[in-house]
Scaffold this motif. Structure first.
Motif, mmCIF file in Angstrom:
data_model
loop_
_atom_site.group_PDB
_atom_site.id
_atom_site.type_symbol
_atom_site.label_atom_id
_atom_site.label_comp_id
_atom_site.label_asym_id
_atom_site.label_seq_id
_atom_site.Cartn_x
_atom_site.Cartn_y
_atom_site.Cartn_z
ATOM 1 N N VAL A 67 0.831 -1.210 0.000
ATOM 2 C CA VAL A 67 0.000 0.000 0.000
ATOM 3 C C VAL A 67 0.866 1.261 0.000
ATOM 4 N N GLU A 68 2.036 1.188 0.636
ATOM 5 C CA GLU A 68 2.923 2.359 0.661
ATOM 6 C C GLU A 68 3.449 2.652 -0.750
ATOM 7 N N GLY A 69 3.864 1.589 -1.435
ATOM 8 C CA GLY A 69 4.390 1.766 -2.783
ATOM 9 C C GLY A 69 3.343 2.344 -3.719
ATOM 10 N N CYS A 70 2.101 1.894 -3.564
ATOM 11 C CA CYS A 70 1.027 2.405 -4.428
ATOM 12 C C CYS A 70 0.793 3.892 -4.165
ATOM 13 N N ALA A 71 0.798 4.284 -2.882
ATOM 14 C CA ALA A 71 0.624 5.703 -2.545
ATOM 15 C C ALA A 71 1.785 6.526 -3.097
ATOM 16 N N LEU A 72 2.985 5.998 -2.943
ATOM 17 C CA LEU A 72 4.182 6.704 -3.405
ATOM 18 C C LEU A 72 4.152 6.890 -4.923
ATOM 19 N N TRP B 143 5.245 8.778 8.002
ATOM 20 C CA TRP B 143 3.824 8.453 7.879
ATOM 21 C C TRP B 143 3.475 7.200 8.682
ATOM 22 N N THR B 144 2.234 7.156 9.154
ATOM 23 C CA THR B 144 1.719 5.962 9.814
ATOM 24 C C THR B 144 0.935 5.144 8.786
ATOM 25 N N ARG B 145 0.545 3.952 9.229
ATOM 26 C CA ARG B 145 -0.307 3.126 8.356
ATOM 27 C C ARG B 145 -1.610 3.869 8.038
ATOM 28 N N LYS B 146 -2.119 4.573 9.074
ATOM 29 C CA LYS B 146 -3.368 5.316 8.899
ATOM 30 C C LYS B 146 -3.201 6.439 7.870
ATOM 31 N N ASP B 147 -2.091 7.151 7.932
ATOM 32 C CA ASP B 147 -1.818 8.223 6.949
ATOM 33 C C ASP B 147 -1.819 7.642 5.537
ATOM 34 N N THR B 148 -1.187 6.489 5.410
ATOM 35 C CA THR B 148 -1.047 5.877 4.081
ATOM 36 C C THR B 148 -2.417 5.501 3.530
ATOM 37 N N TRP B 149 -3.223 4.857 4.371
ATOM 38 C CA TRP B 149 -4.561 4.449 3.918
ATOM 39 C C TRP B 149 -5.443 5.664 3.626
ATOM 40 N N ALA B 150 -5.282 6.721 4.431
ATOM 41 C CA ALA B 150 -6.080 7.928 4.180
ATOM 42 C C ALA B 150 -5.751 8.487 2.796
ATOM 43 N N TYR B 151 -4.471 8.475 2.438
ATOM 44 C CA TYR B 151 -4.068 8.975 1.114
ATOM 45 C C TYR B 151 -4.648 8.086 0.002
ATOM 46 N N VAL B 152 -4.535 6.783 0.199
ATOM 47 C CA VAL B 152 -4.987 5.830 -0.831
ATOM 48 C C VAL B 152 -6.497 5.955 -1.060
ATOM 49 N N VAL B 153 -7.236 6.106 0.026
ATOM 50 C CA VAL B 153 -8.694 6.232 -0.099
ATOM 51 C C VAL B 153 -9.049 7.569 -0.762
ATOM 52 N N LYS B 154 -8.422 8.643 -0.290
ATOM 53 C CA LYS B 154 -8.733 9.981 -0.813
ATOM 54 C C LYS B 154 -8.458 10.074 -2.317
ATOM 55 N N HIS B 155 -7.357 9.471 -2.755
ATOM 56 C CA HIS B 155 -6.959 9.621 -4.161
ATOM 57 C C HIS B 155 -7.353 8.409 -5.015
ATOM 58 N N GLU B 156 -8.114 7.494 -4.432
ATOM 59 C CA GLU B 156 -8.583 6.303 -5.155
ATOM 60 C C GLU B 156 -7.429 5.574 -5.829
ATOM 61 N N VAL B 157 -6.397 5.339 -5.049
ATOM 62 C CA VAL B 157 -5.211 4.636 -5.555
ATOM 63 C C VAL B 157 -5.506 3.130 -5.552
ATOM 64 N N PRO B 158 -5.217 2.427 -6.643
ATOM 65 C CA PRO B 158 -5.407 0.970 -6.631
ATOM 66 C C PRO B 158 -4.520 0.318 -5.569
ATOM 67 N N TYR B 159 -5.027 -0.710 -4.935
ATOM 68 C CA TYR B 159 -4.214 -1.452 -3.959
ATOM 69 C C TYR B 159 -4.532 -2.936 -4.061
ATOM 70 N N ASN B 160 -3.697 -3.730 -3.425
ATOM 71 C CA ASN B 160 -3.806 -5.193 -3.527
ATOM 72 C C ASN B 160 -5.069 -5.687 -2.832
ATOM 73 N N GLU B 161 -5.894 -6.455 -3.542
ATOM 74 C CA GLU B 161 -7.158 -6.909 -2.945
ATOM 75 C C GLU B 161 -6.936 -7.838 -1.747
ATOM 76 N N LEU B 162 -5.742 -8.412 -1.633
ATOM 77 C CA LEU B 162 -5.445 -9.245 -0.454
ATOM 78 C C LEU B 162 -5.475 -8.418 0.830
ATOM 79 N N LEU B 163 -5.264 -7.122 0.704
ATOM 80 C CA LEU B 163 -5.301 -6.257 1.893
ATOM 81 C C LEU B 163 -6.709 -6.156 2.468
ATOM 82 N N ASP B 164 -7.703 -6.529 1.680
ATOM 83 C CA ASP B 164 -9.084 -6.589 2.198
ATOM 84 C C ASP B 164 -9.416 -7.986 2.716
#
Ligand code: SF4
Length: 236
Positions: free
Chosen positions: A41-46, A171-192
């Motif tokens: 998730v970090e790499g996707c945000a980056l 950044w924290t895990r929460k910061d990273t997820w907040a960015y991914v959700v806000k910007h609709e960044v694709p992430y690995n479905e295994l994380l769900d």
């Protein structure tokens, strides 16, 4: 900029900078650079924030031949979405050649050697000649990452200097997820599906809600890192 004292000073300045400001500094300072990602998730945000600043930013990944199909699908989604300038590096040995040389399931008998062959050596090829290697590590990801700096000075095997850059160090895990959700960044479905950190399928499992982020990696082994982020000795 490779001078240790200058790096120390810049690190102090960048402690309060955003990841985007850190990326801007790196893009303006180091001509030969690349982002590494295993599509966590970090790499996707980056990747998302980097391509907004520099659409053709070079990105590389290591395909160990042991990746989850979900990770490979995510890779394709990211390439499509961002027209990603992505290079994939592979181990020099196929799995069959590795098994012939080192026996079946090296990931069980000697995971350090397996990671060395399938991750560390290709990564060293990938970063050869770079001035700056940008990675998605966070300090709060694991004890082994708690002391990372935003800029770290290393030498390549031929003695030429490079910096490793960790724009998400603060950044924290929460910061990273907040960015991914806000910007609709694709992430690995295994994380769900209960995974918090995703590597090769033989060495990764889902974890409980209260378990550490990297508790699902190399379970039952005294191993917390593959070696990509620990193989070199820092110069500053
Ligand atoms: Fe081998 Fe496991 Fe390391 Fe992947 S994570 S390279 S399968 S030991």
């Amino acid at each position: 900029m490779f001078d240790p004292e200058a790096i120390r000073q810049k690190n102090a300045e960048l402690e309060t900078a955003t990841p985007q400001e850190i990326l801007q500094f790196v893009f303006a300072t180091y001509p030969k650079l690349a982002i590494s990602t295993a599509f966590g998730v970090e790499g996707c945000a980056l990747i998302d924030m980097a391509v907004r600043l520099k659409p053709d930013v070079p990105v590389f990944t290591i395909d160990t031949d042991y990746l989850f199909s979900e990770t490979l699908a995510l890779k394709e989604r990211l390439v499509q979405k961002y027209a990603l300038n992505l290079t994939t590096f592979r181990p020099q040995l196929t799995i069959a050649e590795q098994e012939q040389r080192h026996g079946l399931r090296l990931y069980q008998s000697n995971p350090d050697l397996c990671c060395g062959i399938r991750k560390v050596e290709p990564n060293q090829r990938a970063i050869a000649g770079l001035d700056a290697w940008i990675a998605g590590l966070r300090r709060d990801q694991a004890q082994s990452r708690s002391a990372i700096d935003i800029l770290e000075r290393y030498d390549h095997d031929d003695g030429t200097p490079y910096v490793k850059v960790n724009p998400l160090a603060n950044w924290t895990r929460k910061d990273t997820w907040a960015y991914v959700v806000k910007h609709e960044v694709p992430y690995n479905e295994l994380l769900d599906q209960g995974y918090k950190s995703i590597g090769c399928w033989p060495c990764t499992r889902a974890v409980g809600a209260n378990e550490d982020e990297r508790a699902g990696r190399w379970v039952g082994r005294n191993k917390t890192e593959c070696g990509i982020h620990t193989f070199a000795h820092r110069k500053a």
